[in-house]
Design a protein around this motif. Structure first.
Motif, short mmCIF file in Angstrom:
data_model
loop_
_atom_site.label_atom_id
_atom_site.label_comp_id
_atom_site.label_asym_id
_atom_site.label_seq_id
_atom_site.Cartn_x
_atom_site.Cartn_y
_atom_site.Cartn_z
N VAL A 229 -8.54 -1.43 0.24
CA VAL A 229 -7.54 -1.19 -0.79
C VAL A 229 -6.60 -2.39 -0.90
CG1 VAL A 229 -5.82 0.43 -1.66
CG2 VAL A 229 -7.61 1.24 -0.10
N PHE A 231 -3.25 -4.19 -2.13
CA PHE A 231 -1.88 -3.81 -2.51
C PHE A 231 -1.14 -5.01 -3.10
CE2 PHE A 231 -0.97 0.44 -0.76
CZ PHE A 231 -2.13 0.67 -0.04
N GLU A 236 4.56 -1.86 0.87
CA GLU A 236 3.98 -0.62 0.34
C GLU A 236 2.66 -0.27 1.06
OE1 GLU A 236 3.62 -0.26 -3.90
OE2 GLU A 236 5.71 -0.85 -4.23
N ALA A 237 1.89 -1.30 1.41
CA ALA A 237 0.66 -1.06 2.17
C ALA A 237 1.00 -0.37 3.49
CB ALA A 237 -0.08 -2.36 2.43
N ALA A 240 1.99 3.25 2.92
CA ALA A 240 0.85 4.13 2.62
C ALA A 240 0.21 4.69 3.89
CB ALA A 240 -0.18 3.36 1.79
N ILE A 244 -1.05 8.69 4.43
CA ILE A 244 -2.43 9.16 4.57
C ILE A 244 -2.52 10.24 5.65
CG2 ILE A 244 -4.75 8.44 5.31
CD1 ILE A 244 -4.10 5.70 3.90
N LEU A 284 -5.45 -2.75 2.93
CA LEU A 284 -5.76 -1.78 3.98
C LEU A 284 -7.27 -1.57 3.98
CD1 LEU A 284 -3.07 1.08 3.60
CD2 LEU A 284 -3.09 -0.83 5.25
N VAL A 307 -3.21 6.50 -1.91
CA VAL A 307 -2.89 5.07 -2.09
C VAL A 307 -2.61 4.74 -3.55
CG1 VAL A 307 -4.01 4.26 0.01
CG2 VAL A 307 -5.34 4.38 -2.12
N GLU A 308 -3.16 5.54 -4.47
CA GLU A 308 -2.92 5.29 -5.90
C GLU A 308 -1.47 5.56 -6.31
OE1 GLU A 308 -6.08 7.56 -7.57
OE2 GLU A 308 -7.53 5.92 -7.31
N ILE A 312 -1.52 -0.69 -6.49
CA ILE A 312 -2.75 -1.23 -5.90
C ILE A 312 -3.69 -1.72 -7.00
CG2 ILE A 312 -2.65 0.28 -3.89
CD1 ILE A 312 -4.95 1.92 -5.19
N ILE A 315 -9.95 -0.11 -5.82
CA ILE A 315 -10.43 0.12 -4.46
C ILE A 315 -11.89 -0.27 -4.37
CG2 ILE A 315 -10.83 1.87 -2.68
CD1 ILE A 315 -8.58 3.53 -3.95
#
Lengths: 472, 472
Positions: A229, A231, A236-237, A240, A244, A284, A307-308, A312, A315
């Protein structure tokens, strides 16, 4: 602490123990066994020994204890904290010949192994029997399982499966007295006296030499899904990551890589291509595993939904074994790639995972303050962030005077976030003088007392783990 | 070891520390806090203290160390090895007032709790947030989480989820010196110095007093399937245990109950009915859990295929929450039921699980040799077999002279099978003089040295864990 220098008579005595072919005095061998993967340090031992049995190690340690000769255990020499450096010379005790997997016990889902087996080989051997040894440090192709025990190594799967300590059931060890003992029992649970086994795990060769390891195994998983993913924002990564888990998913891997880490690695490794937009700041790499593909697809979809919520790009789902291997190759090579690029220092910070964004921002701010840049990557799923401080075009003087201050501030930040100095690399030689940040006088006194209980003559891997002012 | 008797002046000093309402000298309270669930032992402390803060405990321990007064930490008094018995009198230190769950950290999947919280309450509180604390000792309705840490308690879910030690990340403890320290960090991985945290877990109150516990949590599972399998042969039931794992399934519970255990328990508990054929000799209670019902049904079917290779009667699948609760109520009440039936001694043997049939047959043969019968049940999935030796119509003399010999032989058998004395109950008072079976002089010497490093005046729960000839 003062040690005895080895003389000719002593060398003869050691030769009588291990045999002529397993004692080395030549410079090439001594230099070869005088370094690990920690910066550019080389501390050759006066003599390299390659014993073949616990009994030989027993004789060596007894002799060394009686004569006050330092003994540094040496595994695969992939360590990142300098644990295998013979900083006081003396005996470099290579475990190269302890390279047998003694028994894969399919009935009990256990393996008994010698410590000199390469971690990858151990994982492959048990996989052939449909079994799974989860810990997979990035150096798994060359590190020894005994070194993993000594450092309590982790790897990419620790967030779901735990670290080395969670698999060690029992250890045969040689004490500095020469006594050969088992620390526990081959059982999944044990409430029988103090946990000597867990005290040995992560003790970095300062208490004893491990000669046999009993580890638990899991039934192998049949499937996994791997996704990358990209970012637009590195913090922000990090954010996330906790989200999760909060969605009820426990991935089998959740790796963080800053943009620089990926860029440098793409140049460093062959055969891996990725087309990354210039605005992407971090990735990620996320894996889920199990036996039921439908479940994994459902979990991967749930992760995508999480993650959306952040900024981002598209993916990437790895759609073949080749692509999965390429992505893992990329991730595993980050450390080497960054190091090949500049003089560096690597720190192994770990915090509760929700604190990762704060840690990352703090590290960057501290770097700015002291004038260094850093490349960050690591096992974000368990809050373990490797910080590679790169020298780049810093002056030698600034590198020597400013960087240690910055490292101290990074560790102070880590500890203030309820984290600590090392998640999986150990303290060894290079981090020992930061131990006062994590521990007060009481803990350091207790650790010193434990050290003295096991190693009254102070010969076992001296000058490691405890700060110089505690070690004396 | 000689201790000082408490005099009036000392009592006044202790009262000044905890306050008048939290110091008890009356016989009723002293007797009440003088026993746990271990056989019929009662060892009242001279005084019961109920401190409310780590600082008060610090003052108490400092005072006790200086004046050589024994201190026995007391939790929920559900222990089965006599760890909470004040065998030398002195101070009985009740943790009753440390009953707050300090913080459930949903962002990091962690909980910070005081040790006096009842395990069931902790599990329920985190469950309300969608989180899962797996360890569930049978006494979970009344035991303290601090006692679980002290004994490294297990329970029915340990085979899949591990024991207490696998959830403890960090501990605040008070040392006998009065120092209040944290043993580690709130992180999932940690390679920073010797593992003081794991050294405290299972140390049975002999090294320090735990005042705060940081534990990791898991996302809660949404579904489970529970099945009860009746076997015509008890050794075959044990054999089936390893076969289930070999089929690639890791159940969340796999409990073994001998026929006697079930019969006695059915008489003991209300509202649970089971129609069991007279020829049935043992049962396995098997649970799988997860988030995907289809997966669980597939796993349950696979388990059924495995157990059907043995001589079994019809499998009962619990088809409602009520039936599940009834079966668990039955299983959890076995210990109490067996004990209500006769004078007894309970041993907590643990072996690698494939050795269970050999262990069970050996226990029966040893019983025959020494003239006692036993009721066996427990956590077969992790090789942990509770052996209740019942006095029945044995003479007092035979009970006193023959049973200890038999227990020694049972432990010798256990250790010869690579197992050990206690899987989850601890050594405490009643098993300490069997420790030489599991450990040689070197290990016992190291344990003694660890004890002395933490507790130089020897006041912390004296006369526990280490054999009398080691403790001195």
């Amino acid at each position: 602490m003062e040690f005895t220098e080895l003389n000719t008579q002593m060398i003869a005595r050691l030769e009588a123990i291990v045999g002529r072919s397993f004692l080395f005095l030549d410079n090439e061998t001594r230099n070869d066994y005088g370094h690990d993967e920690t910066e550019d340090y080389v501390f050759p031992p006066a003599v390299v020994l390659k014993p073949g049995t616990p009994e030989e190690i027993s004789s060596i340690l007894k002799f060394a204890s009686e004569n006050h000769i330092p003994v540094t255990p040496i595994g695969g020499r992939t360590g990142l904290s300098g644990g295998a450096l013979s900083i006081h010379g003396g005996i470099g005790l290579s475990m190269d010949r302890f390279n047998n997997i003694i028994h894969i016990d399919e009935n009990n889902l256990q393996v008994i192994t010698e410590p000199g087996v390469i971690t990858h080989n151990l994982r492959e051997a048990v996989a052939e029997k449909g079994l799974f040894y989860p810990p997979d440090p990035s150096s798994l192709g060359s590190c020894f399982i005994g070194g993993n025990v000594a450092e309590n190594a982790g790897g990419a799967r620790a967030l779901k499966y735990g670290v080395t300590k969670d698999y060690v059931l029992n250890l045969e060890v040689v004490l500095p007295t020469g006594e050969i003992i088992w620390t526990g029992a081959n059982t999944l649970k044990n409430s029988t006296g103090y946990n000597l086994t867990q005290l040995m795990v992560g003790s970095e060769g300062t208490l004893c030499i491990v000669t046999k390891i009993v580890m638990k195994l899991l039934p192998a998983n049949t499937h996994n899904v791997l996704m990358l993913v990209p970012f637009y924002d590195e913090a922000e990564a990090c954010e996330a990551v906790a989200k999760i888990f909060n969605a009820g998913i426990t991935p089998s891997a959740l790796e963080f890589m800053e943009r620089d880490a990926i860029d440098w690695t793409l140049k460093f490794v062959d055969g891996v291509n990725l087309d990354i937009k210039p605005e992407i700041k971090a990735h990620l790499l996320i894996e889920v595993d199990g036996n039921f593909p439908d479940v994994l697809f459902a979990e991967a979809e749930k992760i995508a939904t999480v993650v959306e919520q952040f900024r981002i790009d598209e993916i990437l789902f790895a759609d073949s074994e080749e692509q999965k291997n390429a992505l893992w190759k990329l991730r595993r090579a980050v450390g080497e790639a960054v190091k090949s690029n500049s003089v560096y220092k690597e720190e192994d910070t770990v915090v509760p995972r929700y604190e990762l964004p704060t840690l990352l921002k703090g590290i960057k701010a501290i770097g700015k303050k002291y004038g260094f840049s850093s490349v960050c990557y690591g096992h974000a799923g368990d809050g373990n962030l490797h910080v590679n401080i790169v020298k780049g075009d810093m002056t030698d003087e600034a590198w020597k005077s400013e960087v240690p201050k910055g490292i101290r501030e990074i560790f102070e930040l880590t500890v203030s976030l309820k984290g600590t100095l090392s998640g999986e690399h150990g303290i060894g030689y290079v981090q020992k003088n930061y131990m006062d940040i994590a521990f007060g006088p009481a803990q350091l006194r207790l650790m010193k007392a434990i050290k003295e209980a096991f190693d009254p003559s102070g010969i076992m891997n001296p000058g490691k783990v405890l700060p110089d002012w505690v070690n004396g």
